[in-house]
Scaffold this motif. Structure first.
Motif, PDB file in Angstrom:
ATOM      1  N   ILE A 103     -10.444  77.852 -19.534  1.00 17.14           N
ATOM      2  CA  ILE A 103     -11.438  78.165 -17.888  1.00 17.14           C
ATOM      3  C   ILE A 103     -11.400  76.460 -16.704  1.00 17.14           C
ATOM      4  CG2 ILE A 103     -14.359  77.536 -18.220  1.00 17.14           C
ATOM      5  CD1 ILE A 103     -13.843  79.538 -20.570  1.00 17.14           C
ATOM      6  N   VAL A 104     -11.490  75.603 -18.162  1.00 16.27           N
ATOM      7  CA  VAL A 104     -11.897  74.232 -17.201  1.00 16.27           C
ATOM      8  C   VAL A 104     -10.178  74.194 -15.948  1.00 16.27           C
ATOM      9  CG1 VAL A 104     -11.929  71.765 -16.885  1.00 16.27           C
ATOM     10  CG2 VAL A 104     -13.011  73.543 -18.353  1.00 16.27           C
ATOM     11  N   GLU A 107      -8.393  76.188 -15.006  1.00 19.88           N
ATOM     12  CA  GLU A 107      -8.132  77.240 -13.687  1.00 19.88           C
ATOM     13  C   GLU A 107      -9.227  77.016 -13.185  1.00 19.88           C
ATOM     14  OE1 GLU A 107      -8.281  80.631 -15.674  1.00 19.88           O
ATOM     15  OE2 GLU A 107      -6.457  80.748 -16.593  1.00 19.88           O
ATOM     16  N   TYR A 108     -10.778  76.737 -13.064  1.00 19.55           N
ATOM     17  CA  TYR A 108     -11.193  76.378 -11.977  1.00 19.55           C
ATOM     18  C   TYR A 108     -10.898  75.087 -11.098  1.00 19.55           C
ATOM     19  CZ  TYR A 108     -16.560  74.889 -10.385  1.00 19.55           C
ATOM     20  OH  TYR A 108     -17.447  75.555  -9.796  1.00 19.55           O
ATOM     21  N   ILE A 109     -10.577  73.631 -12.445  1.00 22.64           N
ATOM     22  CA  ILE A 109     -10.158  72.995 -11.332  1.00 22.64           C
ATOM     23  C   ILE A 109      -9.565  72.636  -9.867  1.00 22.64           C
ATOM     24  CG2 ILE A 109      -8.608  70.785 -11.532  1.00 22.64           C
ATOM     25  CD1 ILE A 109      -9.807  69.694 -13.922  1.00 22.64           C
ATOM     26  N   GLN A 110      -8.290  74.036 -10.203  1.00 19.20           N
ATOM     27  CA  GLN A 110      -6.735  74.684  -9.377  1.00 19.20           C
ATOM     28  C   GLN A 110      -7.626  76.079  -9.163  1.00 19.20           C
ATOM     29  OE1 GLN A 110      -4.144  73.540  -9.214  1.00 19.20           O
ATOM     30  NE2 GLN A 110      -4.025  72.455 -11.272  1.00 19.20           N
ATOM     31  N   ALA A 111      -9.091  76.379  -8.942  1.00 22.24           N
ATOM     32  CA  ALA A 111      -9.714  77.022  -8.088  1.00 22.24           C
ATOM     33  C   ALA A 111      -9.958  76.286  -6.691  1.00 22.24           C
ATOM     34  CB  ALA A 111      -9.521  78.622  -8.830  1.00 22.24           C
ATOM     35  N   HIS A 112     -10.769  75.436  -7.099  1.00 19.32           N
ATOM     36  CA  HIS A 112     -11.693  74.723  -6.702  1.00 19.32           C
ATOM     37  C   HIS A 112     -11.087  73.337  -6.024  1.00 19.32           C
ATOM     38  CE1 HIS A 112     -13.807  77.712  -8.823  1.00 19.32           C
ATOM     39  NE2 HIS A 112     -14.051  78.583  -7.290  1.00 19.32           N
ATOM     40  N   LEU A 156     -15.985  68.236  -7.576  1.00 19.92           N
ATOM     41  CA  LEU A 156     -15.596  68.651  -8.870  1.00 19.92           C
ATOM     42  C   LEU A 156     -16.570  67.417  -9.816  1.00 19.92           C
ATOM     43  CD1 LEU A 156     -11.993  69.659  -8.832  1.00 19.92           C
ATOM     44  CD2 LEU A 156     -14.494  70.868  -8.978  1.00 19.92           C
ATOM     45  N   LEU A 209     -17.957  70.676 -14.130  1.00 16.83           N
ATOM     46  CA  LEU A 209     -17.148  71.038 -15.732  1.00 16.83           C
ATOM     47  C   LEU A 209     -17.801  70.588 -16.716  1.00 16.83           C
ATOM     48  CD1 LEU A 209     -14.372  68.557 -14.168  1.00 16.83           C
ATOM     49  CD2 LEU A 209     -14.271  71.116 -13.691  1.00 16.83           C
ATOM     50  N   LEU A 244     -19.871  74.867 -16.995  1.00 14.93           N
ATOM     51  CA  LEU A 244     -18.357  75.441 -18.195  1.00 14.93           C
ATOM     52  C   LEU A 244     -18.026  76.290 -19.170  1.00 14.93           C
ATOM     53  CD1 LEU A 244     -15.816  74.968 -14.719  1.00 14.93           C
ATOM     54  CD2 LEU A 244     -17.525  76.527 -15.749  1.00 14.93           C
ATOM     55  N   THR A 245     -18.288  75.048 -19.937  1.00 14.42           N
ATOM     56  CA  THR A 245     -18.166  74.783 -21.789  1.00 14.42           C
ATOM     57  C   THR A 245     -19.515  74.929 -22.302  1.00 14.42           C
ATOM     58  OG1 THR A 245     -17.799  72.347 -21.127  1.00 14.42           O
ATOM     59  CG2 THR A 245     -15.308  73.554 -21.260  1.00 14.42           C
TER      60      THR A 245
END
Length: 119
Positions: free
Chosen positions: A22-23, A25-30, A35, A40, A43-44
């Motif tokens: 999840i983390v 994928e979020y980093i890659q998308a944003h 960030l 981050l 998210l967890t």
């Protein structure tokens, strides 16, 4: 009593595979956004300090270093596409072109312009 070895706490595990996915994928998308550690960690659903510790256990690098590595790798891809360096630094989340160039040079020992000319 001076010969007693100090007890060093050993960590095992880190983030669960689903939390890490999840983390990441979020980093890659944003990559183009701010960030922060707090974002981050949310998210967890754990504290930011504990998240940073678990993230490092899972990946071997701190969240900040991981994000920087991702930004630089994405920048390399965009440089191969002959995009403007000013546009690239915004696309990958650097505040300005001079900061982007400085970080790029620190990591790859060449400037973005020289890297682009290699291709």
């Amino acid at each position: 009593r001076y010969a007693v070895k100090p007890v060093v706490k050993e960590y095992s595990g880190g983030l669960t595979p689903s939390q890490l996915r999840i983390v990441v994928e979020y980093i890659q998308a944003h990559l183009d956004r701010d960030l922060s550690l707090n974002i981050l960690a949310e998210l967890t659903h754990i504290s930011s300090h504990y998240f940073a510790s678990l993230f490092k256990q899972s990946t071997g690098v701190s969240p900040h270093k991981y994000i920087t590595q991702c930004r630089l790798e994405r920048a390399k891809q965009l440089l191969r596409q002959d995009m403007a360096i000013a546009f690239i630094c915004q696309e990958v989340g650097f505040k300005n072109q001079s900061h982007f160039t400085r970080v790029f040079r620190q990591h790859f020992k060449i400037t973005p312009k020289v890297y682009r000319n290699l291709f």
